[in-house]
Design an enzyme around this catalytic site. Structure first.
Site, PDB file in Angstrom:
ATOM      1  N   ASN A   1      40.394  37.688  35.709  1.00 14.03           N
ATOM      2  CA  ASN A   1      39.056  37.109  35.848  1.00 14.03           C
ATOM      3  C   ASN A   1      38.842  36.382  37.174  1.00 14.03           C
ATOM      4  OD1 ASN A   1      36.518  35.525  34.825  1.00 14.03           O
ATOM      5  ND2 ASN A   1      38.033  33.945  35.343  1.00 14.03           N
TER       6      ASN A   1
ATOM      7  N   TYR B   1      32.367  41.231  48.804  1.00 14.98           N
ATOM      8  CA  TYR B   1      32.432  41.105  47.340  1.00 14.98           C
ATOM      9  C   TYR B   1      32.269  42.475  46.669  1.00 14.98           C
ATOM     10  CZ  TYR B   1      31.388  39.028  42.725  1.00 14.98           C
ATOM     11  OH  TYR B   1      31.399  38.671  41.400  1.00 14.98           O
TER      12      TYR B   1
ATOM     13  N   LYS C   1      34.940  44.436  44.294  1.00 14.71           N
ATOM     14  CA  LYS C   1      34.642  44.751  42.892  1.00 14.71           C
ATOM     15  C   LYS C   1      34.641  46.260  42.642  1.00 14.71           C
ATOM     16  CE  LYS C   1      34.383  40.563  41.319  1.00 14.71           C
ATOM     17  NZ  LYS C   1      35.345  40.089  40.308  1.00 14.71           N
TER      18      LYS C   1
ATOM     19  N   ILE D   1      25.617  35.682  35.516  1.00 13.39           N
ATOM     20  CA  ILE D   1      26.105  34.855  34.405  1.00 13.39           C
ATOM     21  C   ILE D   1      26.039  33.387  34.830  1.00 13.39           C
ATOM     22  CG2 ILE D   1      28.066  34.413  32.857  1.00 13.39           C
ATOM     23  CD1 ILE D   1      26.923  37.293  32.593  1.00 13.39           C
TER      24      ILE D   1
HETATM   25  P1  NDP Z   1      33.574  30.455  39.049  1.00 13.63           P
HETATM   26  O1  NDP Z   1      33.314  30.222  40.486  1.00 13.63           O
HETATM   27  O2  NDP Z   1      32.889  29.635  38.020  1.00 13.63           O
HETATM   28  O3  NDP Z   1      35.152  30.415  38.744  1.00 13.63           O
HETATM   29  C1  NDP Z   1      36.032  31.117  39.571  1.00 13.63           C
HETATM   30  C2  NDP Z   1      37.391  31.105  38.917  1.00 13.63           C
HETATM   31  O4  NDP Z   1      38.303  31.842  39.719  1.00 13.63           O
HETATM   32  C3  NDP Z   1      37.942  29.699  38.777  1.00 13.63           C
HETATM   33  O5  NDP Z   1      38.581  29.584  37.525  1.00 13.63           O
HETATM   34  C4  NDP Z   1      38.972  29.622  39.904  1.00 13.63           C
HETATM   35  O6  NDP Z   1      40.080  28.791  39.620  1.00 13.63           O
HETATM   36  C5  NDP Z   1      39.464  31.051  39.947  1.00 13.63           C
HETATM   37  N1  NDP Z   1      40.060  31.354  41.250  1.00 13.63           N
HETATM   38  C6  NDP Z   1      39.421  31.493  42.446  1.00 13.63           C
HETATM   39  N2  NDP Z   1      40.315  31.749  43.418  1.00 13.63           N
HETATM   40  C7  NDP Z   1      41.543  31.789  42.823  1.00 13.63           C
HETATM   41  C8  NDP Z   1      42.869  32.011  43.293  1.00 13.63           C
HETATM   42  N3  NDP Z   1      43.122  32.277  44.584  1.00 13.63           N
HETATM   43  N4  NDP Z   1      43.890  31.968  42.386  1.00 13.63           N
HETATM   44  C9  NDP Z   1      43.642  31.711  41.089  1.00 13.63           C
HETATM   45  N5  NDP Z   1      42.423  31.481  40.578  1.00 13.63           N
HETATM   46  C10 NDP Z   1      41.384  31.519  41.437  1.00 13.63           C
HETATM   47  O7  NDP Z   1      33.244  32.001  38.832  1.00 13.63           O
HETATM   48  P2  NDP Z   1      32.783  32.803  37.538  1.00 13.63           P
HETATM   49  O8  NDP Z   1      33.374  32.216  36.322  1.00 13.63           O
HETATM   50  O9  NDP Z   1      31.329  32.981  37.619  1.00 13.63           O
HETATM   51  O10 NDP Z   1      33.445  34.206  37.854  1.00 13.63           O
HETATM   52  C11 NDP Z   1      34.587  34.676  37.155  1.00 13.63           C
HETATM   53  C12 NDP Z   1      34.738  36.151  37.456  1.00 13.63           C
HETATM   54  O11 NDP Z   1      33.562  36.843  37.025  1.00 13.63           O
HETATM   55  C13 NDP Z   1      34.880  36.467  38.940  1.00 13.63           C
HETATM   56  O12 NDP Z   1      35.788  37.534  39.119  1.00 13.63           O
HETATM   57  C14 NDP Z   1      33.488  36.896  39.343  1.00 13.63           C
HETATM   58  O13 NDP Z   1      33.513  37.727  40.458  1.00 13.63           O
HETATM   59  C15 NDP Z   1      33.044  37.601  38.092  1.00 13.63           C
HETATM   60  N6  NDP Z   1      31.606  37.729  37.950  1.00 13.63           N
HETATM   61  C16 NDP Z   1      30.802  36.616  37.880  1.00 13.63           C
HETATM   62  C17 NDP Z   1      29.445  36.761  37.732  1.00 13.63           C
HETATM   63  C18 NDP Z   1      28.502  35.604  37.649  1.00 13.63           C
HETATM   64  O14 NDP Z   1      27.288  35.843  37.723  1.00 13.63           O
HETATM   65  N7  NDP Z   1      28.962  34.382  37.479  1.00 13.63           N
HETATM   66  C19 NDP Z   1      28.830  38.102  37.655  1.00 13.63           C
HETATM   67  C20 NDP Z   1      29.763  39.179  37.722  1.00 13.63           C
HETATM   68  C21 NDP Z   1      31.102  39.000  37.857  1.00 13.63           C
HETATM   69  P3  NDP Z   1      40.155  27.248  40.131  1.00 13.63           P
HETATM   70  O15 NDP Z   1      38.855  26.588  39.768  1.00 13.63           O
HETATM   71  O16 NDP Z   1      41.327  26.704  39.381  1.00 13.63           O
HETATM   72  O17 NDP Z   1      40.384  27.311  41.606  1.00 13.63           O
END
Ligand code: NDP
Length: 246
Positions: free
Chosen positions: A89, A154, A158, A187
């Protein structure tokens, strides 16, 4: 294979990952999640879910680093026991039009979103192969299916995840392992909250269902792909975007 007993989720402290962790834990599934920067949130989430009877653990790990991922997975298998589901994720955006793209923003997105999926899956797949069972669910995006201005990095990451999903699905199908992807539209997490208000309004107008998705919308589909009901599905991408890309 029956429903999963123990699922590993990357980026589980907040956003969609957190929704997935909460959803699985509330159904009695053991969950281990990785976080990078959100240590405090991770600790609070683990404590809160323990209070509700959940079996949840968190480990710090930057998914960009192969050696760190390898070490974290070895520790998790040793301390937490066998894993039978993986949700890739963790992901970031660093938007810019290509002519203004900084090399580090291109690299950061590809390394986190695409190499991250590669590293975690690469270091866990032998475990799945040995046990002849396992479910991989990759969180891609509608950005992997259509172009989006300002998101060449991005979208490339993806779309790469989709190719990875399909190819790995072929490689491990005989061993009873399934590999699928979920492609959410917009989302309601910090990733979307950080967009300028005008941009959010404009996006909302384009969603036929007239609302932004919730983490629960995503968690339900992820649970389906981890569970027994989807046992004959592999190499698929499920889009959940309120009709955005129809
Ligand atoms: P957030 O920005 O809310 O959260 C991102 C998450 O990714 C955090 O838990 C963060 O961890 C983790 N993360 C980022 N970089 C790293 C790293 N180098 N190593 C480990 N963990 C990492 O994003 P979303 O929850 O919105 O997105 C989650 C997934 O869903 C992503 O892959 C995103 O591309 C995808 N997505 C999101 C959409 C949206 O509209 N929100 C739509 C489509 C896909 P920490 O905080 O601990 O750094």
């Amino acid at each position: 294979m029956s429903d999963p007993q123990h699922v590993l989720v990357t980026g589980g402290a907040r956003g969609i990952g957190r929704g997935i962790v909460e959803d699985l834990a509330s159904r009695g599934i053991k969950v281990t999640f990785l976080y990078r920067g959100s240590q405090e949130l991770a600790e609070r989430l683990v404590a809160g879910l323990h209070e509700q009877g959940g079996d949840v653990s968190a480990y710090p790990c930057d998914v960009r680093r192969s050696d760190a991922v390898k070490e974290a997975i070895a520790t998790i298998l040793d301390r937490e026991g066998p894993v039978d589901g993986l949700v890739n994720n963790a992901g970031i955006t660093r938007d810019a039009l290509l002519f203004m793209m900084k090399d580090e923003n291109w690299a950061d997105v590809i390394e986190t979103n695409l190499y991250g999926v590669y590293h975690v899956t690469r270091h866990l797949i032998s475990h799945f192969l040995r046990r002849k069972q396992g479910r991989v669910v990759n969180i891609t995006s509608v950005a992997g299916l259509v172009g989006i201005m300002g998101q060449t990095n991005y979208c490339a990451s993806k779309a790469g995840i989709i190719g990875f999903t399909k190819s790995l699905a072929l490689e491990v199908a005989k061993q009873g392992i399934t590999v699928n992807a979920v492609a959410p539209g917009y989302i309601d997490t910090e990733m979307v909250a950080n967009l300028p208000e005008a941009k959010r309004e404009e996006l909302l107008k384009r969603v036929p269902m007239g609302r932004i998705g919730t983490v629960r919308d995503v968690a339900g589909v992820v649970r389906f792909l981890l569970g027994d009901e989807s046992r004959y599905m592999t190499g698929q991408v499920i889009t959940l975007d309120g009709g955005l890309t129809v």
